[in-house]
Design an enzyme around this catalytic site. Sequence first.
Site, mmCIF file in Angstrom:
data_model
loop_
_atom_site.group_PDB
_atom_site.id
_atom_site.type_symbol
_atom_site.label_atom_id
_atom_site.label_comp_id
_atom_site.label_asym_id
_atom_site.label_seq_id
_atom_site.Cartn_x
_atom_site.Cartn_y
_atom_site.Cartn_z
ATOM 1 N N ARG A 160 12.386 -9.849 5.521
ATOM 2 C CA ARG A 160 12.987 -8.523 5.343
ATOM 3 C C ARG A 160 14.147 -8.292 6.322
ATOM 4 O O ARG A 160 14.035 -8.555 7.514
ATOM 5 C CB ARG A 160 11.899 -7.464 5.563
ATOM 6 C CG ARG A 160 12.279 -6.077 5.155
ATOM 7 C CD ARG A 160 11.067 -5.256 4.841
ATOM 8 N NE ARG A 160 10.122 -5.145 5.973
ATOM 9 C CZ ARG A 160 8.990 -4.467 5.900
ATOM 10 N NH1 ARG A 160 8.648 -3.850 4.794
ATOM 11 N NH2 ARG A 160 8.186 -4.399 6.952
ATOM 12 N N ARG B 125 0.008 -9.258 13.605
ATOM 13 C CA ARG B 125 -0.462 -8.181 12.722
ATOM 14 C C ARG B 125 -1.523 -8.703 11.748
ATOM 15 O O ARG B 125 -2.508 -8.024 11.482
ATOM 16 C CB ARG B 125 0.726 -7.584 11.940
ATOM 17 C CG ARG B 125 1.627 -6.720 12.802
ATOM 18 C CD ARG B 125 2.971 -6.485 12.157
ATOM 19 N NE ARG B 125 2.905 -5.587 11.008
ATOM 20 C CZ ARG B 125 3.921 -5.400 10.157
ATOM 21 N NH1 ARG B 125 5.055 -6.044 10.325
ATOM 22 N NH2 ARG B 125 3.800 -4.558 9.161
ATOM 23 N N LYS C 21 0.826 -1.217 0.000
ATOM 24 C CA LYS C 21 0.000 0.000 0.000
ATOM 25 C C LYS C 21 0.856 1.261 0.000
ATOM 26 O O LYS C 21 0.606 2.193 -0.753
ATOM 27 C CB LYS C 21 -0.908 0.051 1.234
ATOM 28 C CG LYS C 21 -1.923 -1.061 1.327
ATOM 29 C CD LYS C 21 -2.852 -0.861 2.519
ATOM 30 C CE LYS C 21 -2.131 -0.891 3.862
ATOM 31 N NZ LYS C 21 -1.657 -2.211 4.266
ATOM 32 N N ARG D 142 -9.889 1.519 8.456
ATOM 33 C CA ARG D 142 -9.523 0.152 8.821
ATOM 34 C C ARG D 142 -10.723 -0.613 9.358
ATOM 35 O O ARG D 142 -10.674 -1.826 9.480
ATOM 36 C CB ARG D 142 -8.468 0.173 9.940
ATOM 37 C CG ARG D 142 -7.061 0.357 9.438
ATOM 38 C CD ARG D 142 -6.103 0.193 10.611
ATOM 39 N NE ARG D 142 -4.930 1.031 10.452
ATOM 40 C CZ ARG D 142 -3.821 0.650 9.860
ATOM 41 N NH1 ARG D 142 -3.714 -0.547 9.362
ATOM 42 N NH2 ARG D 142 -2.802 1.473 9.750
ATOM 43 N N ARG E 126 13.483 -5.765 11.780
ATOM 44 C CA ARG E 126 12.599 -4.926 12.589
ATOM 45 C C ARG E 126 11.824 -5.798 13.555
ATOM 46 O O ARG E 126 11.416 -6.907 13.213
ATOM 47 C CB ARG E 126 11.598 -4.197 11.682
ATOM 48 C CG ARG E 126 12.034 -2.804 11.291
ATOM 49 C CD ARG E 126 11.174 -2.218 10.215
ATOM 50 N NE ARG E 126 9.728 -2.490 10.365
ATOM 51 C CZ ARG E 126 8.807 -2.002 9.551
ATOM 52 N NH1 ARG E 126 9.166 -1.232 8.541
ATOM 53 N NH2 ARG E 126 7.538 -2.277 9.722
#
Length: 233
Positions: free
Chosen positions: A128, A172, A15, A90, A161
């Site tokens: 990542r 999440r 996004k 959301r 992260r």
Amino acid sequence: MSKVLVIIGAPGAGKGTQSRLLSEKYGYPQISTGDILREMARADTPLGKRIKETMGRGELVSDEILAEVILTRTSQPDCNDGYILDGYPRTLNQAHLLEELALKQGKQVHLARIVVSEEALFKRLTGRRACPKCGEIYNIYFRPPKVEGVCDLDGARLTQRSDDTPEAVSRRFEEYRRSTAPLIDYYQQSGRLIELNGERPVSEVFDQLCAVLDGKTNDGETLSRAPGVEIQS
Ligand SMILES: [Zn+2]
């Protein structure tokens, strides 16, 4: 008619990247509620103080405050022709509030959902790694460094992260499913939601989003209405 583009997608669906590209092409500001809230919390205004107190208590900012924040931001002159919402709405309640806002502003809401399988998202996020020294981003599945755990450019040790660990990513996803599923149902039933295959290259997803903004949404080859939804004229 000026436009509001709403991009919906799970964490890692792209996004933010797409919003930035669209913002560059159309000159519409990219409105990220997280960024605005942080910015407003620093300002010495009654609204800023309320936000700061709420966030300080570790609580979520209420839908009403969020709606006020969006109204304030999108009343700026740079939003006259249109704006892109990143991360809002959301929830179902937020979606209703946005419809009211757009109606007041005389803007048309365009809805796009970037669909990526959870398996692919999981790899995108948990794979990542970033270089703390130069900021280069790697992915152990899709773009691994030449030497495991080490930056190709400067040899620094790569880091992950804290919200990209498998446990955090699962949380999440769960949060996303819980809060956003009713919103997606609502938008699908309205027959206005355009679903895009987010597993295609970034440039292809971008072209499709441009078609949504340009109102060219009848191209059956690249765009499809949500399955099982009757399109009402
Ligand atoms: Zn580096």
